[in-house]
Motif scaffolding. Structure first.
Motif, PDB file in Angstrom:
ATOM      1  N   TYR A   1       0.907  -1.223  -0.065  1.00 60.64           N
ATOM      2  CA  TYR A   1      -0.010  -0.043   0.022  1.00 60.64           C
ATOM      3  C   TYR A   1       0.767   1.389  -0.059  1.00 60.64           C
ATOM      4  CZ  TYR A   1      -2.806   3.874   1.399  1.00 60.64           C
ATOM      5  OH  TYR A   1      -3.436   5.167   1.514  1.00 60.64           O
ATOM      6  N   ASP A   2       1.941   1.243   0.817  1.00 54.50           N
ATOM      7  CA  ASP A   2       2.760   2.403   1.051  1.00 54.50           C
ATOM      8  C   ASP A   2       3.584   2.792  -0.479  1.00 54.50           C
ATOM      9  OD1 ASP A   2       2.133   2.758   3.433  1.00 54.50           O
ATOM     10  OD2 ASP A   2       4.056   1.713   4.283  1.00 54.50           O
ATOM     11  N   MET A   3       4.003   1.637  -1.005  1.00 51.43           N
ATOM     12  CA  MET A   3       4.628   1.960  -2.303  1.00 51.43           C
ATOM     13  C   MET A   3       3.435   2.400  -3.469  1.00 51.43           C
ATOM     14  SD  MET A   3       6.805  -0.899  -4.660  1.00 51.43           S
ATOM     15  CE  MET A   3       5.086  -1.644  -4.998  1.00 51.43           C
ATOM     16  N   LEU A   4       2.532   1.743  -3.555  1.00 55.87           N
ATOM     17  CA  LEU A   4       1.414   2.144  -4.418  1.00 55.87           C
ATOM     18  C   LEU A   4       0.680   3.302  -4.435  1.00 55.87           C
ATOM     19  CD1 LEU A   4      -0.259  -1.608  -5.024  1.00 55.87           C
ATOM     20  CD2 LEU A   4       1.208  -0.491  -6.691  1.00 55.87           C
ATOM     21  N   SER A   5       0.698   3.662  -3.186  1.00 52.01           N
ATOM     22  CA  SER A   5      -0.100   5.168  -2.788  1.00 52.01           C
ATOM     23  C   SER A   5       0.548   6.067  -3.018  1.00 52.01           C
ATOM     24  CB  SER A   5      -0.630   4.973  -1.218  1.00 52.01           C
ATOM     25  OG  SER A   5       0.168   4.640  -0.469  1.00 52.01           O
ATOM     26  N   ALA A   6       1.847   5.886  -2.609  1.00 51.11           N
ATOM     27  CA  ALA A   6       3.063   6.875  -2.840  1.00 51.11           C
ATOM     28  C   ALA A   6       3.098   7.234  -4.429  1.00 51.11           C
ATOM     29  CB  ALA A   6       4.322   6.577  -2.418  1.00 51.11           C
ATOM     30  N   GLY A   7       3.007   6.332  -5.174  1.00 50.30           N
ATOM     31  CA  GLY A   7       3.136   6.571  -6.621  1.00 50.30           C
ATOM     32  C   GLY A   7       1.790   7.518  -7.048  1.00 50.30           C
ATOM     33  N   CYS A   8       0.566   7.001  -6.588  1.00 45.21           N
ATOM     34  CA  CYS A   8      -0.586   7.263  -7.010  1.00 45.21           C
ATOM     35  C   CYS A   8      -0.827   8.811  -6.401  1.00 45.21           C
ATOM     36  CB  CYS A   8      -1.943   6.545  -6.248  1.00 45.21           C
ATOM     37  SG  CYS A   8      -3.343   6.987  -6.815  1.00 45.21           S
ATOM     38  N   LYS A   9      -0.365   9.254  -5.479  1.00 54.87           N
ATOM     39  CA  LYS A   9      -0.452  10.728  -4.743  1.00 54.87           C
ATOM     40  C   LYS A   9       0.613  11.569  -5.833  1.00 54.87           C
ATOM     41  CE  LYS A   9      -1.366   9.096  -0.118  1.00 54.87           C
ATOM     42  NZ  LYS A   9      -0.752   9.032   1.285  1.00 54.87           N
ATOM     43  N   GLU A  10       1.597  10.924  -5.942  1.00 60.89           N
ATOM     44  CA  GLU A  10       2.600  11.809  -6.666  1.00 60.89           C
ATOM     45  C   GLU A  10       1.649  11.998  -8.122  1.00 60.89           C
ATOM     46  OE1 GLU A  10       6.985  11.517  -8.668  1.00 60.89           O
ATOM     47  OE2 GLU A  10       6.563  10.131  -7.468  1.00 60.89           O
ATOM     48  N   LEU A  11       1.155  10.994  -8.689  1.00 59.28           N
ATOM     49  CA  LEU A  11       0.573  11.074  -9.892  1.00 59.28           C
ATOM     50  C   LEU A  11      -0.516  12.010  -9.994  1.00 59.28           C
ATOM     51  CD1 LEU A  11       0.052  10.376 -12.973  1.00 59.28           C
ATOM     52  CD2 LEU A  11      -1.463   8.684 -12.074  1.00 59.28           C
ATOM     53  N   ILE A  12      -1.249  12.056  -8.633  1.00 60.54           N
ATOM     54  CA  ILE A  12      -2.403  13.194  -8.691  1.00 60.54           C
ATOM     55  C   ILE A  12      -1.637  14.667  -8.445  1.00 60.54           C
ATOM     56  CG2 ILE A  12      -3.949  13.917  -6.391  1.00 60.54           C
ATOM     57  CD1 ILE A  12      -4.619  10.929  -5.930  1.00 60.54           C
ATOM     58  N   SER A  13      -0.537  14.873  -7.744  1.00 58.23           N
ATOM     59  CA  SER A  13      -0.011  15.917  -7.750  1.00 58.23           C
ATOM     60  C   SER A  13       0.397  16.588  -9.006  1.00 58.23           C
ATOM     61  CB  SER A  13       1.255  16.015  -6.737  1.00 58.23           C
ATOM     62  OG  SER A  13       0.898  15.589  -5.321  1.00 58.23           O
ATOM     63  N   MET A  14       0.819  15.840  -9.912  1.00 57.29           N
ATOM     64  CA  MET A  14       1.048  16.021 -11.267  1.00 57.29           C
ATOM     65  C   MET A  14       0.085  16.325 -12.015  1.00 57.29           C
ATOM     66  SD  MET A  14       4.486  13.814 -12.385  1.00 57.29           S
ATOM     67  CE  MET A  14       3.831  12.344 -11.690  1.00 57.29           C
ATOM     68  N   LEU A  15      -1.054  15.661 -11.940  1.00 55.71           N
ATOM     69  CA  LEU A  15      -2.493  16.058 -12.596  1.00 55.71           C
ATOM     70  C   LEU A  15      -2.941  17.337 -12.189  1.00 55.71           C
ATOM     71  CD1 LEU A  15      -3.924  12.570 -12.464  1.00 55.71           C
ATOM     72  CD2 LEU A  15      -3.456  13.742 -14.584  1.00 55.71           C
ATOM     73  N   VAL A  16      -2.828  17.520 -10.909  1.00 53.43           N
ATOM     74  CA  VAL A  16      -3.278  18.882 -10.269  1.00 53.43           C
ATOM     75  C   VAL A  16      -2.732  19.913 -10.887  1.00 53.43           C
ATOM     76  CG1 VAL A  16      -3.572  20.137  -8.179  1.00 53.43           C
ATOM     77  CG2 VAL A  16      -4.276  17.861  -8.195  1.00 53.43           C
ATOM     78  N   ALA A  17      -1.282  20.059 -10.925  1.00 52.65           N
ATOM     79  CA  ALA A  17      -0.303  20.827 -11.378  1.00 52.65           C
ATOM     80  C   ALA A  17      -0.544  21.310 -12.942  1.00 52.65           C
ATOM     81  CB  ALA A  17       1.220  20.473 -11.285  1.00 52.65           C
ATOM     82  N   SER A  18      -0.713  20.117 -13.641  1.00 55.88           N
ATOM     83  CA  SER A  18      -0.883  20.126 -15.028  1.00 55.88           C
ATOM     84  C   SER A  18      -2.204  20.808 -15.525  1.00 55.88           C
ATOM     85  CB  SER A  18      -0.875  18.862 -15.913  1.00 55.88           C
ATOM     86  OG  SER A  18       0.165  18.191 -15.929  1.00 55.88           O
ATOM     87  N   ILE A  19      -3.558  20.776 -14.677  1.00 55.40           N
ATOM     88  CA  ILE A  19      -4.665  21.266 -14.765  1.00 55.40           C
ATOM     89  C   ILE A  19      -4.576  22.644 -14.567  1.00 55.40           C
ATOM     90  CG2 ILE A  19      -7.113  21.440 -14.010  1.00 55.40           C
ATOM     91  CD1 ILE A  19      -6.736  18.245 -13.451  1.00 55.40           C
ATOM     92  N   LYS A  20      -3.981  23.087 -13.083  1.00 58.19           N
ATOM     93  CA  LYS A  20      -3.967  24.372 -12.862  1.00 58.19           C
ATOM     94  C   LYS A  20      -3.029  25.241 -13.957  1.00 58.19           C
ATOM     95  CE  LYS A  20      -3.982  24.023  -7.745  1.00 58.19           C
ATOM     96  NZ  LYS A  20      -3.347  24.022  -6.593  1.00 58.19           N
ATOM     97  N   THR A  21      -1.828  24.706 -14.576  1.00 57.23           N
ATOM     98  CA  THR A  21      -1.207  25.295 -15.431  1.00 57.23           C
ATOM     99  C   THR A  21      -1.969  25.615 -16.762  1.00 57.23           C
ATOM    100  OG1 THR A  21       0.882  24.452 -14.608  1.00 57.23           O
ATOM    101  CG2 THR A  21       0.981  25.467 -16.880  1.00 57.23           C
ATOM    102  N   SER A  22      -2.778  24.834 -17.091  1.00 52.07           N
ATOM    103  CA  SER A  22      -3.376  24.793 -18.198  1.00 52.07           C
ATOM    104  C   SER A  22      -4.727  25.842 -18.318  1.00 52.07           C
ATOM    105  CB  SER A  22      -4.131  23.638 -18.699  1.00 52.07           C
ATOM    106  OG  SER A  22      -3.325  22.616 -19.254  1.00 52.07           O
ATOM    107  N   LYS A  23      -5.231  26.033 -16.879  1.00 48.93           N
ATOM    108  CA  LYS A  23      -6.144  26.920 -16.498  1.00 48.93           C
ATOM    109  C   LYS A  23      -5.715  28.440 -16.713  1.00 48.93           C
ATOM    110  CE  LYS A  23      -9.754  23.990 -14.166  1.00 48.93           C
ATOM    111  NZ  LYS A  23     -10.342  23.640 -12.963  1.00 48.93           N
ATOM    112  N   SER A  24      -4.331  28.382 -16.199  1.00 50.84           N
ATOM    113  CA  SER A  24      -3.854  29.781 -16.003  1.00 50.84           C
ATOM    114  C   SER A  24      -3.297  30.411 -17.358  1.00 50.84           C
ATOM    115  CB  SER A  24      -2.862  29.729 -15.144  1.00 50.84           C
ATOM    116  OG  SER A  24      -1.812  28.933 -15.624  1.00 50.84           O
ATOM    117  N   ARG A  25      -3.156  29.494 -18.266  1.00 53.62           N
ATOM    118  CA  ARG A  25      -2.760  30.126 -19.577  1.00 53.62           C
ATOM    119  C   ARG A  25      -3.636  30.793 -20.406  1.00 53.62           C
ATOM    120  NH1 ARG A  25       1.773  25.654 -21.840  1.00 53.62           N
ATOM    121  NH2 ARG A  25       3.311  26.038 -20.121  1.00 53.62           N
ATOM    122  N   LYS A  26      -3.327  31.716 -21.082  1.00 50.85           N
ATOM    123  CA  LYS A  26      -4.460  32.515 -22.035  1.00 50.85           C
ATOM    124  C   LYS A  26      -3.888  32.331 -23.280  1.00 50.85           C
ATOM    125  CE  LYS A  26      -6.121  34.992 -18.074  1.00 50.85           C
ATOM    126  NZ  LYS A  26      -6.996  35.792 -17.877  1.00 50.85           N
TER     127      LYS A  26
END
Length: 84
Positions: free
Chosen positions: A59-84
Motif C-alpha cells: 500500500y505504501d509503495m502504490l499509494s505514494a506513486g498514486c499521490k505523486e501522479l495526483i500532484s502532477m495532474l493537479v499541477a497540469s490542470i492548474k497550469t492549463s487553466k492559467s494560460r491564456k
C-alpha cells in the motif's frame, strides 16, 4: 481489485487521450477526469489495505506513486487553466 484495475488503467488512457485533445478545454476535461480516476484508485488501494488484501508495505509503495501522479495532474490542470 477489479475496480482498482479499472480506475488505475483509466488514468493512463485519459492522459493519452489528452495528448491529442481538440482544444484547451478538452485537454483540461480529460486531465480532470484522469484526476478523478487517480483519486478513486487511491480509495481502492486504501480499501484493499484495510481489508488485508494487500500488505501495508505494498500500500505504501502504490499509494505514494498514486499521490505523486495526483500532484502532477493537479499541477497540469492548474497550469492549463492559467494560460491564456
Amino acid at each position: 481489485s477489479k475496480q482498482l484495475l479499472r480506475s488505475g488503467t483509466a488514468v493512463g488512457a485519459l492522459i493519452r487521450e489528452a495528448e491529442f485533445a481538440q482544444s484547451r478545454p478538452d485537454f483540461i476535461n480529460k486531465m480532470s477526469v484522469a484526476l478523478k480516476e487517480a483519486n478513486e484508485t487511491l480509495y481502492w488501494l486504501s480499501l484493499l489495505k484495510d481489508t488485508d488484501y494487500i500488505s501495508p508495505e505494498a500500500y505504501d509503495m502504490l499509494s505514494a506513486g498514486c499521490k505523486e501522479l495526483i500532484s502532477m495532474l493537479v499541477a497540469s490542470i492548474k497550469t492549463s487553466k492559467s494560460r491564456k
